[in-house]
Design an enzyme around this catalytic site. Structure first.
Site, PDB file in Angstrom:
ATOM      1  N   ARG A 153      25.253 -64.646  -0.057  1.00  0.00           N
ATOM      2  CA  ARG A 153      24.337 -63.542  -0.715  1.00  0.00           C
ATOM      3  C   ARG A 153      25.103 -62.360  -0.817  1.00  0.00           C
ATOM      4  O   ARG A 153      26.205 -61.932  -0.288  1.00  0.00           O
ATOM      5  CB  ARG A 153      23.257 -63.046   0.120  1.00  0.00           C
ATOM      6  CG  ARG A 153      22.151 -64.351   0.579  1.00  0.00           C
ATOM      7  CD  ARG A 153      21.125 -63.825   1.488  1.00  0.00           C
ATOM      8  NE  ARG A 153      20.249 -65.098   1.807  1.00  0.00           N
ATOM      9  CZ  ARG A 153      20.430 -65.876   2.695  1.00  0.00           C
ATOM     10  NH1 ARG A 153      21.706 -65.484   3.695  1.00  0.00           N
ATOM     11  NH2 ARG A 153      19.589 -66.662   3.115  1.00  0.00           N
ATOM     12  N   LYS A 177      20.798 -63.591   7.236  1.00  0.00           N
ATOM     13  CA  LYS A 177      19.305 -62.879   7.535  1.00  0.00           C
ATOM     14  C   LYS A 177      18.957 -63.240   9.023  1.00  0.00           C
ATOM     15  O   LYS A 177      19.398 -64.356   9.435  1.00  0.00           O
ATOM     16  CB  LYS A 177      18.454 -63.661   6.620  1.00  0.00           C
ATOM     17  CG  LYS A 177      18.389 -63.038   5.132  1.00  0.00           C
ATOM     18  CD  LYS A 177      17.317 -63.967   4.426  1.00  0.00           C
ATOM     19  CE  LYS A 177      17.321 -63.156   2.928  1.00  0.00           C
ATOM     20  NZ  LYS A 177      16.025 -63.779   2.222  1.00  0.00           N
ATOM     21  N   HIS A 255      23.934 -63.583  -7.999  1.00  0.00           N
ATOM     22  CA  HIS A 255      23.010 -64.425  -7.357  1.00  0.00           C
ATOM     23  C   HIS A 255      23.245 -65.846  -8.198  1.00  0.00           C
ATOM     24  O   HIS A 255      23.229 -67.062  -7.772  1.00  0.00           O
ATOM     25  CB  HIS A 255      21.419 -64.447  -7.584  1.00  0.00           C
ATOM     26  CG  HIS A 255      20.727 -64.726  -6.410  1.00  0.00           C
ATOM     27  ND1 HIS A 255      20.908 -64.672  -5.134  1.00  0.00           N
ATOM     28  CD2 HIS A 255      19.781 -65.895  -6.317  1.00  0.00           C
ATOM     29  CE1 HIS A 255      20.061 -65.181  -4.600  1.00  0.00           C
ATOM     30  NE2 HIS A 255      19.232 -65.855  -4.982  1.00  0.00           N
ATOM     31  N   ARG A 258      26.027 -67.620  -6.695  1.00  0.00           N
ATOM     32  CA  ARG A 258      25.488 -68.305  -5.638  1.00  0.00           C
ATOM     33  C   ARG A 258      24.916 -69.638  -5.998  1.00  0.00           C
ATOM     34  O   ARG A 258      24.988 -70.819  -5.375  1.00  0.00           O
ATOM     35  CB  ARG A 258      24.544 -67.444  -4.860  1.00  0.00           C
ATOM     36  CG  ARG A 258      23.819 -68.322  -3.724  1.00  0.00           C
ATOM     37  CD  ARG A 258      23.179 -66.842  -3.023  1.00  0.00           C
ATOM     38  NE  ARG A 258      22.092 -67.492  -1.978  1.00  0.00           N
ATOM     39  CZ  ARG A 258      22.181 -67.666  -0.593  1.00  0.00           C
ATOM     40  NH1 ARG A 258      23.437 -67.859   0.036  1.00  0.00           N
ATOM     41  NH2 ARG A 258      21.178 -68.194   0.151  1.00  0.00           N
ATOM     42  N   HIS A 281      20.143 -71.172   4.415  1.00  0.00           N
ATOM     43  CA  HIS A 281      18.335 -71.273   4.054  1.00  0.00           C
ATOM     44  C   HIS A 281      17.853 -71.699   5.378  1.00  0.00           C
ATOM     45  O   HIS A 281      18.258 -72.759   6.045  1.00  0.00           O
ATOM     46  CB  HIS A 281      18.294 -72.345   3.152  1.00  0.00           C
ATOM     47  CG  HIS A 281      18.659 -71.681   1.718  1.00  0.00           C
ATOM     48  ND1 HIS A 281      18.832 -72.690   0.671  1.00  0.00           N
ATOM     49  CD2 HIS A 281      18.652 -70.636   1.343  1.00  0.00           C
ATOM     50  CE1 HIS A 281      18.837 -72.150  -0.446  1.00  0.00           C
ATOM     51  NE2 HIS A 281      18.827 -70.445  -0.167  1.00  0.00           N
ATOM     52  N   TYR A 290      17.707 -76.775  -6.089  1.00  0.00           N
ATOM     53  CA  TYR A 290      18.953 -77.021  -6.905  1.00  0.00           C
ATOM     54  C   TYR A 290      19.098 -78.697  -7.371  1.00  0.00           C
ATOM     55  O   TYR A 290      19.890 -78.963  -8.068  1.00  0.00           O
ATOM     56  CB  TYR A 290      20.361 -76.975  -5.887  1.00  0.00           C
ATOM     57  CG  TYR A 290      20.391 -75.483  -5.754  1.00  0.00           C
ATOM     58  CD1 TYR A 290      20.716 -74.512  -6.741  1.00  0.00           C
ATOM     59  CD2 TYR A 290      20.035 -74.990  -4.315  1.00  0.00           C
ATOM     60  CE1 TYR A 290      20.973 -73.188  -6.430  1.00  0.00           C
ATOM     61  CE2 TYR A 290      20.039 -73.357  -4.027  1.00  0.00           C
ATOM     62  CZ  TYR A 290      20.625 -72.611  -5.064  1.00  0.00           C
ATOM     63  OH  TYR A 290      20.661 -71.533  -4.950  1.00  0.00           O
TER      64      TYR A 290
END
Length: 325
Positions: A153, A177, A255, A258, A281, A290
């Site tokens: 990210r 995160k 992004h 990514r 994720h 994807y």
């Protein structure tokens, strides 16, 4: 029931998110903005958080819709309200959660824009020659190579501490995160670009030490208040590089690099679970988008090139007709 003033709920909620869940600064800022908007709407109704009922939350969503806000924005605001009331219930500020049964607007599933391998190659090549001096060019190359090699990210990339690069040069430690760490392998090109940049960066830091100036803990230091290259500056930088590369700037963001990392890996036969781990994720359902991107691209290729497809037939007949003239 706890009797603390409802006006302090937002700050209490944000403090809890930061302390218990390690929520990122950008996440906290978004929660804060959304909840302040809800609080302002309640104030105009002479209502406070502790008095809100389900009808109030539903009326707020209708108000947001009337303002012309996008579905994604309305969904995000409802999520913030739900999180606040879940916190209030768990902390004993409320005996119920007035938002728990409210469903948000259905989101339109948009597949991410996809950059081809050839377009990414052009971007990486352009980064090597883009910049005011050697230092800028080496840094820009490192930024682009790392982004495409790891699928980080943008906030993870620009805020990367240099300590994360000091171990095994084949792997990079990324803090994602919620404070979760993950290891991502580096491509040879990314390793070379990072090694060159670290050498140049360390020389600059040594000069600062000699001059008794403060040093930086970040891989990409800057004079910004954050102490590192900002997300906004990198966003502008990648647009500038796309122009030099001859790639449509509207397709190029941090992004989309990514997305390119994930899609190109999947097309090359990588396991979806491995891609999930590398992207950081929490839910594999997020990674599964994807597969849809890849399916859409394959469908386009079939329609474009299969001899029995309508598109290919039109092209073929056009060519025949031209040859016959």
């Amino acid at each position: 029931m706890n009797t603390r003033a409802p006006s302090s709920w937002i700050s209490m909620f944000l403090e809890a998110q930061a302390a218990e869940l390690g929520a990122a600064t950008n996440t906290l800022l978004a929660y804060g903005r959304d909840l302040k908007d809800f609080d302002g709407w309640l104030a105009r109704k002479n209502c406070t958080f502790d008095l809100v009922g389900r009808t109030d939350v539903e009326e707020y969503l209708v108000y947001c819709d009337a303002q012309g806000l996008a579905k994604s924005t309305r969904a995000r605001r409802l999520s913030a309200v739900k999180q606040l009331y879940r916190f209030a219930f768990e902390e004993g500020l409320r005996s119920d959660n007035p938002a728990i049964q409210i469903t948000g607007p259905g989101l339109d599933k948009k597949l991410p824009k996809v950059l081809s391998v050839e377009e990414v190659d052009r971007l990486l090549s352009a980064a090597r020659s883009f910049g005011r001096n050697d230092k800028d060019r080496v840094r820009n190359t490192c930024l682009m190579e790392l982004l495409y090699a790891t699928g980080m990210r943008v906030s993870e990339l620009v805020g990367l501490p240099v300590s994360a690069t000091r171990g095994d040069p084949r792997l990079l430690l990324i803090l994602g995160k919620g404070g979760k760490e993950r290891m991502v392998p580096l491509s040879p090109d990314a390793r070379d670009a990072m090694a060159l940049w670290i050498r140049m960066r360390d020389e600059n830091e040594a000069t600062r030490v000699a001059n008794k100036l403060p040093t930086s803990k970040f891989l990409f230091p800057s004079r910004a208040k954050e102490g590192h290259l900002t997300r906004h500056r990198f966003y502008l930088l990648i647009k500038e590089i796309s122009v030099v590369a001859g790639v449509d700037p509207s397709k190029v963001t941090p992004h989309t690099l990514r997305h390119a990392f994930a899609t190109h890996l999947l097309a090359g036969g990588a396991d979806l679970r491995a891609i999930q781990t590398m992207l950081g994720h929490a839910d594999i359902a997020t990674t599964e988008i994807y597969t849809h991107v890849l399916e859409e691209r394959l469908s386009e290729l079939v329609l474009e090139h299969h001899p029995l497809s309508e598109t290919a037939t039109r092209k073929s007949s056009g060519k025949t007709s031209s040859d016959g003239q």
